[in-house]
Motif scaffolding. Sequence first.
Motif, PDB file in Angstrom:
ATOM      1  N   GLN A  15       0.820  -1.188  -0.115  1.00 32.89           N
ATOM      2  CA  GLN A  15       0.084   0.043  -0.058  1.00 32.89           C
ATOM      3  C   GLN A  15       0.950   1.353  -0.034  1.00 32.89           C
ATOM      4  O   GLN A  15       1.839   1.377   0.733  1.00 32.89           O
ATOM      5  CB  GLN A  15      -0.901  -0.042   1.370  1.00 32.89           C
ATOM      6  N   GLU A  16       0.484   2.164  -0.530  1.00 32.14           N
ATOM      7  CA  GLU A  16       1.349   3.589  -0.597  1.00 32.14           C
ATOM      8  C   GLU A  16       1.417   4.164   0.536  1.00 32.14           C
ATOM      9  O   GLU A  16       0.550   4.064   1.502  1.00 32.14           O
ATOM     10  CB  GLU A  16       0.500   4.318  -1.640  1.00 32.14           C
ATOM     11  N   GLY A  17       2.465   4.622   1.071  1.00 32.19           N
ATOM     12  CA  GLY A  17       2.670   5.343   2.232  1.00 32.19           C
ATOM     13  C   GLY A  17       3.065   4.221   3.195  1.00 32.19           C
ATOM     14  O   GLY A  17       3.096   4.565   4.467  1.00 32.19           O
ATOM     15  N   SER A  18       3.036   2.910   2.920  1.00 32.23           N
ATOM     16  CA  SER A  18       3.548   2.107   4.285  1.00 32.23           C
ATOM     17  C   SER A  18       5.048   1.944   4.371  1.00 32.23           C
ATOM     18  O   SER A  18       5.580   2.470   3.468  1.00 32.23           O
ATOM     19  CB  SER A  18       2.956   0.634   3.692  1.00 32.23           C
ATOM     20  N   PRO A  19       5.469   1.678   5.444  1.00 36.05           N
ATOM     21  CA  PRO A  19       6.960   1.860   5.731  1.00 36.05           C
ATOM     22  C   PRO A  19       7.434   0.703   5.130  1.00 36.05           C
ATOM     23  O   PRO A  19       6.893  -0.354   4.790  1.00 36.05           O
ATOM     24  CB  PRO A  19       6.607   1.514   7.394  1.00 36.05           C
ATOM     25  N   PRO A  20       8.961   0.844   4.962  1.00 30.03           N
ATOM     26  CA  PRO A  20       9.555  -0.260   4.300  1.00 30.03           C
ATOM     27  C   PRO A  20       9.748  -1.505   5.378  1.00 30.03           C
ATOM     28  O   PRO A  20       9.577  -1.054   6.552  1.00 30.03           O
ATOM     29  CB  PRO A  20      10.834   0.228   4.027  1.00 30.03           C
ATOM     30  N   VAL A  21       9.841  -2.699   4.914  1.00 29.48           N
ATOM     31  CA  VAL A  21       9.749  -3.709   5.547  1.00 29.48           C
ATOM     32  C   VAL A  21      11.112  -4.416   5.555  1.00 29.48           C
ATOM     33  O   VAL A  21      11.617  -4.678   4.193  1.00 29.48           O
ATOM     34  CB  VAL A  21       8.709  -4.909   5.553  1.00 29.48           C
ATOM     35  N   MET A  22      11.949  -4.898   6.509  1.00 24.33           N
ATOM     36  CA  MET A  22      13.329  -5.381   6.477  1.00 24.33           C
ATOM     37  C   MET A  22      13.057  -6.728   7.213  1.00 24.33           C
ATOM     38  O   MET A  22      12.804  -6.889   8.264  1.00 24.33           O
ATOM     39  CB  MET A  22      14.333  -4.915   7.008  1.00 24.33           C
ATOM     40  N   ALA A  23      13.818  -7.963   6.662  1.00 26.55           N
ATOM     41  CA  ALA A  23      13.911  -9.133   7.352  1.00 26.55           C
ATOM     42  C   ALA A  23      15.005  -9.459   7.982  1.00 26.55           C
ATOM     43  O   ALA A  23      16.121  -8.858   7.657  1.00 26.55           O
ATOM     44  CB  ALA A  23      13.913 -10.349   6.203  1.00 26.55           C
ATOM     45  N   LEU A  24      14.910  -9.866   9.217  1.00 21.03           N
ATOM     46  CA  LEU A  24      16.128 -10.293  10.048  1.00 21.03           C
ATOM     47  C   LEU A  24      16.404 -11.548  10.013  1.00 21.03           C
ATOM     48  O   LEU A  24      15.354 -12.551  10.497  1.00 21.03           O
ATOM     49  CB  LEU A  24      15.707  -9.558  11.621  1.00 21.03           C
TER      50      LEU A  24
END
Length: 92
Positions: A71-80
Amino acid sequence: MPQLLMIAHETGELVELASALARGGFACKIIPHNNGMAKEITARRPDLVLVELNGHAISAGMQELSRCSEQEGSPPVMALVSGNRLASIEDD
Protein backbone atom coordinates in the motif's frame (compact mmCIF):
# COMPACT_ATOMS: atom_id res chain seq x y z
CA MET A 1 13.26 10.10 16.75
CA PRO A 2 12.78 7.35 14.11
CA GLN A 3 10.17 4.76 15.09
CA LEU A 4 10.96 1.07 14.54
CA LEU A 5 8.47 -1.76 14.88
CA MET A 6 10.09 -5.15 15.40
CA ILE A 7 8.11 -8.37 14.82
CA ALA A 8 9.30 -11.75 16.08
CA HIS A 9 8.05 -15.27 16.78
CA GLU A 10 10.02 -15.12 20.04
CA THR A 11 10.03 -11.45 21.09
CA GLY A 12 12.81 -12.06 23.63
CA GLU A 13 15.20 -12.72 20.77
CA LEU A 14 15.08 -9.03 19.77
CA VAL A 15 15.49 -7.38 23.17
CA GLU A 16 19.27 -6.94 22.84
CA LEU A 17 18.94 -5.53 19.31
CA ALA A 18 16.15 -3.16 20.41
CA SER A 19 18.32 -1.93 23.30
CA ALA A 20 21.26 -1.25 20.98
CA LEU A 21 19.03 0.59 18.52
CA ALA A 22 17.50 2.64 21.35
CA ARG A 23 21.01 3.71 22.44
CA GLY A 24 21.52 4.81 18.81
CA GLY A 25 18.48 7.09 18.92
CA PHE A 26 15.67 4.85 17.66
CA ALA A 27 12.36 4.28 19.41
CA CYS A 28 11.72 0.52 19.26
CA LYS A 29 8.60 -1.52 19.95
CA ILE A 30 8.65 -5.33 19.77
CA ILE A 31 5.43 -7.20 19.01
CA PRO A 32 4.73 -10.91 18.54
CA HIS A 33 4.37 -12.44 15.09
CA ASN A 34 0.63 -12.98 14.64
CA ASN A 35 -2.30 -12.25 12.35
CA GLY A 36 -2.79 -8.74 13.77
CA MET A 37 0.53 -7.38 12.54
CA ALA A 38 -0.92 -5.25 9.72
CA LYS A 39 -3.33 -3.52 12.12
CA GLU A 40 -0.47 -2.86 14.53
CA ILE A 41 1.60 -1.30 11.74
CA THR A 42 -1.31 0.88 10.65
CA ALA A 43 -1.97 2.00 14.23
CA ARG A 44 1.68 2.75 15.10
CA ARG A 45 2.81 4.14 11.72
CA PRO A 46 6.51 3.25 12.20
CA ASP A 47 9.28 4.52 9.94
CA LEU A 48 10.61 0.97 9.46
CA VAL A 49 9.40 -2.56 10.22
CA LEU A 50 11.93 -5.27 11.09
CA VAL A 51 10.66 -8.86 10.88
CA GLU A 52 12.53 -11.84 12.36
CA LEU A 53 12.35 -14.77 9.91
CA ASN A 54 14.80 -17.36 11.20
CA GLY A 55 13.53 -20.31 9.21
CA HIS A 56 9.87 -19.90 10.09
CA ALA A 57 7.33 -20.88 7.47
CA ILE A 58 5.35 -18.20 5.70
CA SER A 59 2.15 -17.73 7.67
CA ALA A 60 -1.15 -15.99 7.05
CA GLY A 61 0.26 -13.11 9.12
CA MET A 62 3.25 -12.79 6.82
CA GLN A 63 0.96 -12.80 3.78
CA GLU A 64 -1.10 -10.06 5.42
CA LEU A 65 2.10 -8.10 6.11
CA SER A 66 3.13 -8.48 2.46
CA ARG A 67 -0.20 -7.07 1.25
CA CYS A 68 0.05 -4.22 3.76
CA SER A 69 3.55 -3.29 2.57
CA GLU A 70 2.28 -2.87 -1.00
CA GLN A 71 0.00 0.00 0.00
CA GLU A 72 1.14 3.51 -0.77
CA GLY A 73 2.73 5.22 2.21
CA SER A 74 3.46 1.99 4.05
CA PRO A 75 6.82 1.73 5.83
CA PRO A 76 9.64 -0.34 4.38
CA VAL A 77 9.92 -3.88 5.74
CA MET A 78 13.28 -5.56 6.38
CA ALA A 79 13.84 -9.20 7.26
CA LEU A 80 16.09 -10.15 10.18
CA VAL A 81 17.89 -13.45 9.63
CA SER A 82 20.62 -14.96 11.79
CA GLY A 83 24.10 -15.60 10.45
CA ASN A 84 23.56 -19.33 10.91
CA ARG A 85 20.43 -19.21 8.77
CA LEU A 86 22.27 -17.29 6.04
CA ALA A 87 25.07 -19.84 6.09
CA SER A 88 22.57 -22.68 5.66
CA ILE A 89 21.09 -20.92 2.62
CA GLU A 90 24.54 -20.64 1.05
CA ASP A 91 25.08 -24.37 1.61
CA ASP A 92 21.86 -25.28 -0.25
